[in-house]
Structure formats: C-alpha cells, structure tokens
Design a protein around this motif. Structure first.
Motif, PDB file in Angstrom:
ATOM      1  N   ARG A 192       1.291  -1.332   0.065  1.00 14.94           N
ATOM      2  CA  ARG A 192       0.257  -0.400   0.008  1.00 14.94           C
ATOM      3  C   ARG A 192       0.841   0.948  -0.346  1.00 14.94           C
ATOM      4  O   ARG A 192       0.754   1.993  -0.868  1.00 14.94           O
ATOM      5  CB  ARG A 192      -1.352  -0.035   1.383  1.00 14.94           C
ATOM      6  CG  ARG A 192      -2.066   1.303   1.110  1.00 14.94           C
ATOM      7  CD  ARG A 192      -2.344   1.330   2.130  1.00 14.94           C
ATOM      8  NE  ARG A 192      -2.116   1.278   3.407  1.00 14.94           N
ATOM      9  CZ  ARG A 192      -2.100   2.777   4.404  1.00 14.94           C
ATOM     10  NH1 ARG A 192      -2.193   3.888   4.087  1.00 14.94           N
ATOM     11  NH2 ARG A 192      -1.281   2.816   5.818  1.00 14.94           N
ATOM     12  N   LEU A 193       1.732   1.344   0.996  1.00 15.90           N
ATOM     13  CA  LEU A 193       2.485   2.456   0.875  1.00 15.90           C
ATOM     14  C   LEU A 193       4.020   2.605   0.277  1.00 15.90           C
ATOM     15  O   LEU A 193       4.604   3.072  -0.432  1.00 15.90           O
ATOM     16  CB  LEU A 193       2.935   2.786   2.579  1.00 15.90           C
ATOM     17  CG  LEU A 193       1.821   2.856   3.313  1.00 15.90           C
ATOM     18  CD1 LEU A 193       2.178   3.274   4.532  1.00 15.90           C
ATOM     19  CD2 LEU A 193       1.069   4.141   2.767  1.00 15.90           C
ATOM     20  N   PHE A 194       4.347   1.120  -0.342  1.00 17.14           N
ATOM     21  CA  PHE A 194       5.118   0.764  -0.987  1.00 17.14           C
ATOM     22  C   PHE A 194       5.435  -0.214  -1.870  1.00 17.14           C
ATOM     23  O   PHE A 194       4.543  -1.120  -0.993  1.00 17.14           O
ATOM     24  CB  PHE A 194       6.894   1.046  -0.233  1.00 17.14           C
ATOM     25  CG  PHE A 194       6.634   0.243   0.928  1.00 17.14           C
ATOM     26  CD1 PHE A 194       7.651  -1.435   0.729  1.00 17.14           C
ATOM     27  CD2 PHE A 194       6.371   0.068   2.215  1.00 17.14           C
ATOM     28  CE1 PHE A 194       7.431  -2.062   1.795  1.00 17.14           C
ATOM     29  CE2 PHE A 194       6.045  -0.786   3.461  1.00 17.14           C
ATOM     30  CZ  PHE A 194       6.976  -1.502   3.088  1.00 17.14           C
ATOM     31  N   HIS A 195       6.394  -0.668  -2.260  1.00 12.60           N
ATOM     32  CA  HIS A 195       5.946  -1.489  -3.662  1.00 12.60           C
ATOM     33  C   HIS A 195       6.342  -2.658  -3.290  1.00 12.60           C
ATOM     34  O   HIS A 195       6.529  -3.858  -4.073  1.00 12.60           O
ATOM     35  CB  HIS A 195       4.540  -0.776  -4.752  1.00 12.60           C
ATOM     36  CG  HIS A 195       3.535   0.224  -4.813  1.00 12.60           C
ATOM     37  ND1 HIS A 195       4.375   0.980  -4.500  1.00 12.60           N
ATOM     38  CD2 HIS A 195       2.265  -0.538  -4.302  1.00 12.60           C
ATOM     39  CE1 HIS A 195       3.558   1.966  -4.617  1.00 12.60           C
ATOM     40  NE2 HIS A 195       2.006   1.040  -4.121  1.00 12.60           N
ATOM     41  N   LYS A 196       7.658  -2.363  -3.684  1.00 13.90           N
ATOM     42  CA  LYS A 196       8.858  -3.829  -3.441  1.00 13.90           C
ATOM     43  C   LYS A 196       9.867  -3.135  -2.312  1.00 13.90           C
ATOM     44  O   LYS A 196       9.758  -2.187  -2.094  1.00 13.90           O
ATOM     45  CB  LYS A 196       9.793  -3.099  -5.172  1.00 13.90           C
ATOM     46  CG  LYS A 196       9.105  -3.177  -6.001  1.00 13.90           C
ATOM     47  CD  LYS A 196       9.266  -2.936  -7.506  1.00 13.90           C
ATOM     48  CE  LYS A 196       9.434  -1.888  -7.789  1.00 13.90           C
ATOM     49  NZ  LYS A 196       8.913  -0.802  -7.756  1.00 13.90           N
ATOM     50  N   VAL A 197      11.255  -3.961  -2.001  1.00 19.34           N
ATOM     51  CA  VAL A 197      11.542  -3.756  -1.039  1.00 19.34           C
ATOM     52  C   VAL A 197      13.113  -4.633  -1.420  1.00 19.34           C
ATOM     53  O   VAL A 197      13.311  -5.335  -2.450  1.00 19.34           O
ATOM     54  CB  VAL A 197      11.372  -4.194   0.265  1.00 19.34           C
ATOM     55  CG1 VAL A 197      11.311  -6.168  -0.333  1.00 19.34           C
ATOM     56  CG2 VAL A 197      12.044  -4.225   1.759  1.00 19.34           C
ATOM     57  N   ILE A 198      14.155  -3.724  -0.971  1.00 14.47           N
ATOM     58  CA  ILE A 198      15.518  -3.719  -1.103  1.00 14.47           C
ATOM     59  C   ILE A 198      16.174  -3.648   0.478  1.00 14.47           C
ATOM     60  O   ILE A 198      16.178  -3.603   0.598  1.00 14.47           O
ATOM     61  CB  ILE A 198      16.394  -3.120  -1.778  1.00 14.47           C
ATOM     62  CG1 ILE A 198      15.624  -2.710  -3.192  1.00 14.47           C
ATOM     63  CG2 ILE A 198      17.966  -3.067  -2.273  1.00 14.47           C
ATOM     64  CD1 ILE A 198      16.014  -1.648  -4.008  1.00 14.47           C
ATOM     65  N   LEU A 199      16.448  -5.049   0.825  1.00 11.61           N
ATOM     66  CA  LEU A 199      17.665  -5.415   1.542  1.00 11.61           C
ATOM     67  C   LEU A 199      18.799  -6.050   0.792  1.00 11.61           C
ATOM     68  O   LEU A 199      19.475  -6.369   1.053  1.00 11.61           O
ATOM     69  CB  LEU A 199      16.518  -6.664   2.771  1.00 11.61           C
ATOM     70  CG  LEU A 199      14.481  -6.831   2.557  1.00 11.61           C
ATOM     71  CD1 LEU A 199      14.724  -7.791   3.280  1.00 11.61           C
ATOM     72  CD2 LEU A 199      14.759  -5.374   3.402  1.00 11.61           C
ATOM     73  N   MET A 200      19.832  -4.608   2.474  1.00 12.13           N
ATOM     74  CA  MET A 200      21.446  -4.629   2.028  1.00 12.13           C
ATOM     75  C   MET A 200      21.967  -5.141   2.846  1.00 12.13           C
ATOM     76  O   MET A 200      22.192  -4.397   4.515  1.00 12.13           O
ATOM     77  CB  MET A 200      22.074  -3.400   2.108  1.00 12.13           C
ATOM     78  CG  MET A 200      21.657  -3.297   0.518  1.00 12.13           C
ATOM     79  SD  MET A 200      22.089  -1.355  -0.236  1.00 12.13           S
ATOM     80  CE  MET A 200      20.544  -1.108  -0.914  1.00 12.13           C
ATOM     81  N   SER A 201      22.267  -6.318   3.490  1.00  9.83           N
ATOM     82  CA  SER A 201      23.184  -6.744   4.811  1.00  9.83           C
ATOM     83  C   SER A 201      22.501  -6.558   5.818  1.00  9.83           C
ATOM     84  O   SER A 201      22.876  -5.466   6.546  1.00  9.83           O
ATOM     85  CB  SER A 201      24.279  -6.581   4.852  1.00  9.83           C
ATOM     86  OG  SER A 201      25.411  -6.969   3.534  1.00  9.83           O
ATOM     87  N   ALA A 202      20.546  -7.246   5.704  1.00 11.85           N
ATOM     88  CA  ALA A 202      19.831  -6.716   7.137  1.00 11.85           C
ATOM     89  C   ALA A 202      20.223  -7.853   7.872  1.00 11.85           C
ATOM     90  O   ALA A 202      19.933  -9.728   7.818  1.00 11.85           O
ATOM     91  CB  ALA A 202      18.751  -6.231   6.214  1.00 11.85           C
ATOM     92  N   ALA A 203      20.157  -7.630   8.919  1.00  9.41           N
ATOM     93  CA  ALA A 203      19.958  -8.477  10.223  1.00  9.41           C
ATOM     94  C   ALA A 203      18.566  -8.751  10.693  1.00  9.41           C
ATOM     95  O   ALA A 203      17.451  -7.408  10.015  1.00  9.41           O
ATOM     96  CB  ALA A 203      20.443  -7.833  11.681  1.00  9.41           C
ATOM     97  N   GLU A 204      18.148  -9.789  10.828  1.00  6.34           N
ATOM     98  CA  GLU A 204      16.489  -9.939  11.410  1.00  6.34           C
ATOM     99  C   GLU A 204      16.128  -9.234  12.466  1.00  6.34           C
ATOM    100  O   GLU A 204      16.941  -9.030  13.808  1.00  6.34           O
ATOM    101  CB  GLU A 204      16.462 -11.039  11.452  1.00  6.34           C
ATOM    102  CG  GLU A 204      16.797 -11.983  10.242  1.00  6.34           C
ATOM    103  CD  GLU A 204      15.355 -13.218   9.942  1.00  6.34           C
ATOM    104  OE1 GLU A 204      15.721 -13.412  10.806  1.00  6.34           O
ATOM    105  OE2 GLU A 204      15.730 -14.123   9.208  1.00  6.34           O
TER     106      GLU A 204
END
Length: 463
Positions: A192-204
């Motif tokens: 709804r507010l965004f449509h794609k996501v990019i995660l770079m070296s993301a910790a959970e």
C-alpha cells in the motif's frame, strides 16, 4: 512547491530538510499534511572515536561521521533527490544503517545524485535513534520505526507533487536500515505505502517483551535520574545509552504485533549480503566483544560453543582460507553467515519473487580491511566511493540491476526459490549467476536453530 528551496545540480534538484512529521521527543509522530522545510538540522549521535578514524575503518570515516553538522532532537526530516523534468518517476525510499544508534541523511556515503541522474526519485529519511527510539516511556517505544512509517505515509501522499510515481515506490535499507525495511515489509502497509523492498546486509529484527523493555528503561532512568524537564528537552548524555537494546523491537499492540517475521513478505524483494560483512569486527575493540580471535585453539573452542557438532562442517567449507590470519579470517566469514542467513530465510519464506545477490568485490580504498566489507554494496549501488576501473565496471553492472528492479520489480536475473536456490554473484567487475553457497548447511542450521547463540552475541554490533 514554489515556497520550497532547492539546490540545482547536474540533472536533478536537491530538496533538503523537508518535514514529514512532528512529535515531542518521547511521543509517537504525527504526519504533517502540508509541505514544510526547515533549516539544516540533524539529531544527537555519538562522535566517532579517534582511534577508529586512525584505523581507517570504512564504517568510521568522514563519509559516515556527522560530527560537524548541527544537531537537535528533531529527526523528522528527509531529503529529496528529484530528477529534472521528473514525471511518474520510480521512487526509492532509503533507510540508513547505524545500529539504530547513529547515522543520518547528511552522510556523504548516502548521497543519491547518481540515482537521481538516472531518473530515480530518491528519498533519504532521518528517524529517531538510541534512547529517543528505544527507551520505553509512557507505554511507548519503537519510536524510530513509527517515524519511518510516518515518512512512508508522507511520501505516498506527497511524492506525486515532485513528479514521483506513488504507485511505484521501493523501500530500501542497509544493515539496521535493512532490518527496519524488513520489519515494514512483513507488515500490513507493504503493497500500500510501498510496492517493492531492497534489503542490503539486513539483520533480522530481534523481539523483546514489554516487560524486558520496561526493565531496561527503569535501569537507564535510575542511572541518569532525569528531572521533570527531561522528557521535553532530553539530556544529550542519555540519548544513545541503549546500546544493544536499540536494535530490538518491542512486541506490543502499537507496531510489532502486526509486523513480525512470521508473516511472509508479499511484495518483490531484492536482497543480498557482502562476503566479508563482519570484517569490521577485525579491529581490536570489537574482537574482544565478539570473541573473534586469530588463535586457532581459541577459535575452535569458541566456534564449537556456538555451533556444536556443525563446527567440523564449517571448517571443511572454509578450508581454502589460508594465510597469516587464517583463524581470524575464518571467524569473520563464519560470523558473516548471519547476514547470508537472512537472505536464505527470505528465499524460503517469501510469498513473492525474491532476487538474491552476494557481493565479493571491495573498493580498494581502505587499508587493512579484508574483502567486501559491511556497506560496500550500498556504496557501489549509490556510486559514492573512489574506485578503480574494475570498480567502475562493477558499479555499472550493479546499477543496471538496481535500476531495472526499481523501475519494473525485475532486476534482469532469475528469482530464487526453494527449488532453485540461486543468487547473482558480483565480483571484480563481473557477474555470475550461481547456486546459493552452502544452501544445505543453512537448511540444517534452521532445523536446529544453530545461529541462535551467534545472533545473541552480535546483537547491537550489526550496525
């Protein structure tokens, strides 16, 4: 729009310090409904220790430090990099890293001019950090995450005014920013507010209970004994004293109960990690805190304590690493598996296409740093580092994939899934589509929760 000041650059306009929300220091934000611009302002953060600069660590250089920028407790500002003649331009919203303790949109490392010149309308967001984010007060915390949501709402509503496409917004982040983006991607606002996501070296995200949050807050409050005026004008000494708890997410009704990781991501995802993500732990102070060592006997003892019977399999996987710092290099690589694990888990659990990458090339600009360090992918995607000819080729290759994903949701290489555990491997200016390294090990590790102890040890360091 005509009342907003901007700086005209080559191929784009830079709007600084646009307000997206307001709040008292320890209250939840309220999104503003009109266009407002402020004078230069940042927020409280720790100064970079001198010895870090001397050691020339890439995460501790002037490209990330903001020590000469005016500071205040107001973090509800963003920068807009708007392409010239923008019309329905794809939008990138970027959340900076820093362990939820430091960082900001004025860091030269996050300069988004190259993206704007390529037609990508880029939004850099400040949000509350440290105690302003994590100290539980008046039944409220997680304020940095709420700030990010307020900014997402503002962008979705206002971005068409600047020529952005409100139906083509990508949320991205690196390290703690990637953790934040993953949290939001698991929530009800994704799609709804965004449509794609990019995660770079993301910790959970690391959950904590309300009771644990209240206990930490009582300890902090008892130590600093703030007066009645504190919550209107916070004392700078306290603002960044949350340390490891800044990276934790309090599971309560206000945010995390509807956002947590059991929910699969249902929007297209580009996700990756760097080969030596944990190389910043090779400096002496962090070696002591993490247990990384160059002594083979100590290495064996510590890794066996973390991974049990899987130790032998890890040693076999990294047997090719040889040299004077053999043990330390192995530990750095093994600790870095925590970031690769996030990639693996998203491939397994996501309910939309997942495009995975691994970066093995590092810009040759920092002395004493081994390999593709934490944050190198962001620097190459944004083209904000000094590089050689191989690096320039690497930037072109990575930006080609990035821009394609931002525009269409498809970077131009195959998606990964449980049947095809694959990723794009960036190295020395070239690309290679290859099987996910050690996929069988990660599958067994998930069954036995082998990364539990490592995640606990590194909590708060993965900035």
């Amino acid at each position: 729009m005509k009342d907003l000041h901007y700086e005209r650059r080559d191929g784009y306009r830079l709007y600084r310090n646009i307000r997206y929300a307001r709040s008292a220091p320890f209250e939840l934000p309220e999104t503003v409904t009109n266009l407002q611009q402020e004078a230069d302002a940042c927020f409280y953060q720790p100064k970079i220790p001198g010895f870090m600069k001397w050691m020339r660590h890439p995460l501790m250089t002037a490209d990330y430090a903001l020590n000469n920028i005016p500071q205040s407790a107001d973090a509800h500002l963003l920068h807009l990099y708007v392409p010239e003649e923008a019309k329905h331009a794809p939008v990138l919203i970027y959340l900076h890293g820093g362990g939820m303790q430091t960082g900001g949109i004025d860091c030269p490392a996050y300069h988004a001019g190259a993206l704007a010149k390529a037609g990508i309308l880029t939004v850099l967001i400040n949000y509350r950090l440290g105690a302003l984010h994590a100290l539980r007060y008046n039944e409220c915390d997680n304020r940095g995450f709420h700030d990010q949501l307020a900014a997402l709402s503002w962008v979705h509503t206002a971005i068409s005014t600047f020529g952005g496409d409100a139906d083509n917004i990508t949320l991205a982040g690196q390290s703690a920013g990637g953790m934040s983006a993953l949290l939001h991607a698991c929530g009800p606002d994704a799609g709804r507010l965004f449509h794609k996501v990019i995660l770079m070296s993301a910790a959970e995200p690391i959950p904590r209970t309300i009771q644990a949050a209240e206990a930490i807050s009582r300890t902090v409050m008892h130590k600093f004994r703030p007066d009645q005026d504190f919550f209107r004008r916070p004392n700078r000494r306290l603002l960044l004293k949350m340390k490891q708890d800044a990276m934790k997410v309090t599971v309560d009704d206000s945010l995390a109960a509807t956002h947590f990781l059991d929910a699969p991501v249902r929007i297209p995802m580009l996700i990756g990690s760097c080969e030596e993500d944990m190389s910043f732990c090779g400096i002496a102070p962090l070696r002591r805190r993490t247990g990384i060592t160059g002594n083979p006997t100590r290495m064996k003892k510590r890794l066996q304590a973390l991974f049990g019977d899987a130790y032998s399999e890890l040693m076999a996987a990294y047997a090719a690493i040889n040299g004077p710092q053999d043990a330390m290099t192995k530990m750095i690589r093994i600790y870095g598996m925590l970031f690769h694990r996030t990639v693996y888990r998203q491939i397994i659990h996501a309910a939309a296409p997942v495009f995975a990458y691994r970066l093995a090339y590092a810009p040759p600009v920092f002395s004493g740093i081994r390999g593709a360090y934490h944050g190198a992918d962001q620097r190459l995607f944004f083209d904000t580092t000094t590089i050689d000819e191989i690096g320039k080729k690497q930037v072109r290759t990575m930006q080609r994939d990035l821009f394609a994903f931002l525009r269409t949701g498809d970077p131009g290489f195959p998606a990964a899934n449980t049947r095809q555990m694959r990723l794009r491997y960036y190295t020395d200016g070239t690309t290679q589509d290859m099987p996910f390294p050690m996929a069988d090990f990660y599958a067994e590790a998930e069954k036995h929760d082998l990364f539990r102890h490592l995640a606990k040890r590194l909590a708060g360091l993965i900035a």
